[in-house]
Design an enzyme around this catalytic site. Structure first.
Site, PDB file in Angstrom:
ATOM      1  CE  LYS A   1      -3.813  -2.343   2.352  1.00  0.00           C
ATOM      2  NZ  LYS A   1      -4.513  -2.622   3.619  1.00  0.00           N
TER       3      LYS A   1
ATOM      4  CG  ASP B   1      -9.166   0.415   5.078  1.00  0.00           C
ATOM      5  OD1 ASP B   1      -9.007   0.293   3.854  1.00  0.00           O
ATOM      6  OD2 ASP B   1      -8.520  -0.242   5.922  1.00  0.00           O
TER       7      ASP B   1
ATOM      8  CD  GLN C   1      -3.182  -4.156   6.763  1.00  0.00           C
ATOM      9  OE1 GLN C   1      -3.108  -3.195   6.012  1.00  0.00           O
ATOM     10  NE2 GLN C   1      -3.853  -5.246   6.450  1.00  0.00           N
TER      11      GLN C   1
END
Ligand code: NDP
Length: 295
Positions: free
Chosen positions: A56, A123, A100
């Site tokens: 990412k 997200d 994460q």
């Protein structure tokens, strides 16, 4: 057998999206703005998580997005992590925050996600963003479902009036994807299945578009798919493979080799949905920097 099965090349399509984001970042900066900035929070030493995070941040850099990975020991307490989130929320130079997952067991992931500023939640997992999706209001779309929609659009798959069957009802994939497919303008007729679904095979065989988001290697077999179905495989599963140096390989939730004989179009694993998830994260980070939450 289908004459010609279209392989939906997620890597190539993600490459297009990433190039577009890079151009838009450049245009944004040409207007005198600083580069978009993404803060990635990584707790513990899960190798898969570390590898996702590297992917990412590398992709962010290539798109002109600045990022830092804040790495913490697995022993970090929930209160300490909440303090990190609070600091990032308050920092005006941080546009997007990505925590994460999974987090260590002693940390309640829901509590952490709920603590994020929804306008930095790139997200798209905060309940405010889930609600905005449900209510058709501007917000961040979760990256994997948004990526799947983009794959369908750019592969010219007709969604209007199509029967879409989503197997899996997680907050991360299944539920938001079902909502997206249902949106006005996308206009699919959506069925969501899960582990308690009766007569699953009869339902999946009805699908024009079948999405597998289950987390079980090769769960979707050829008998579950009707000729001509578009098959989207979200699964990422490790299976032992002594022939590989690392001892395993990644496979999807779909028995690709058998199902591709029937599908009109299908995504591979790897190289299907996965790359799109990263591309949509970059897109969300750009939108966050522009304070443009249209998703
Ligand atoms: P979850 O484990 O949260 O959800 C799995 C879903 O599958 C659940 O709703 C579960 O039902 C359902 N399920 C399990 N067994 C069956 C069964 N026998 N029949 C029907 N349904 C069943 O997984 P996620 O949604 O987080 O992820 C799904 C997969 O996608 C995983 O392999 C994950 O690694 C991958 N993934 C890939 C991403 C990418 O970028 N490509 C991003 C995110 C995830 P129930 O709710 O009843 O338990």
């Amino acid at each position: 057998m289908i004459d010609q099965t279209q392989l939906i090349d997620g890597k190539a399509i993600a490459g297009q999206v990433r190039a577009e984001v890079r151009d838009e970042v450049a245009a944004w900066m040409a207007q005198g703005h600083r580069a978009p900035y993404l803060a990635v929070v990584l707790v513990g030493d899960n190798p898969a998580s570390a590898s996702y995070v590297r992917g990412k941040t590398r992709a962010a850099g290539e798109a002109g997005i600045e990022s830092d990975t804040l790495t913490y020991d697995a022993a970090l307490s929930e209160a300490e992590l909440l303090a990190v989130i609070e600091r990032l929320n308050a920092d005006a130079s941080v546009d997007g925050i990505l925590v994460q997952l999974p987090l260590p067991d002693h940390i309640d992931a829901k509590k952490i996600i709920n603590a994020l500023d929804p306008n930095k939640d790139v997200d798209g997992l905060h309940p405010a963003n889930a609600g905005r999706l449900m209510a058709d209001e501007p917000g961040f779309l979760p990256c994997t479902p948004a990526g799947i929609l983009e794959l369908l659009r750019r592969s010219d798959v007709e969604t209007s009036g199509a029967r879409a069957v989503v197997v899996g009802r997680s907050n991360l994939v299944g539920k938001p994807l079902a909502n997206l497919l249902l949106r006005r303008g996308v206009d699919a007729t959506v069925t969501v299945c899960h582990s308690r679904t009766r007569e699953l095979v009869a339902i999946t065989r009805e699908a024009d578009i079948l999405v597998a988001a289950i987390g079980r290697a090769h769960f979707v077999t050829s008998d579950m798919v009707r000729e001509g179905t578009v098959v989207i495989d979200v699964g990422i599963n490790r299976v032992d493979d002594p022939s590989r140096e690392r001892g395993y390989r990644l496979v999807g939730d779909v028995d690709f080799e058998a199902v591709k004989e029937k599908a009109s179009a299908i995504t591979p694993v790897p190289g299907g949905v996965g790359p799109m998830t990263i591309a949509m994260l970059l897109r969300n980070t750009l939108l966050a920097a522009r304070r443009d939450f249209r998703g």
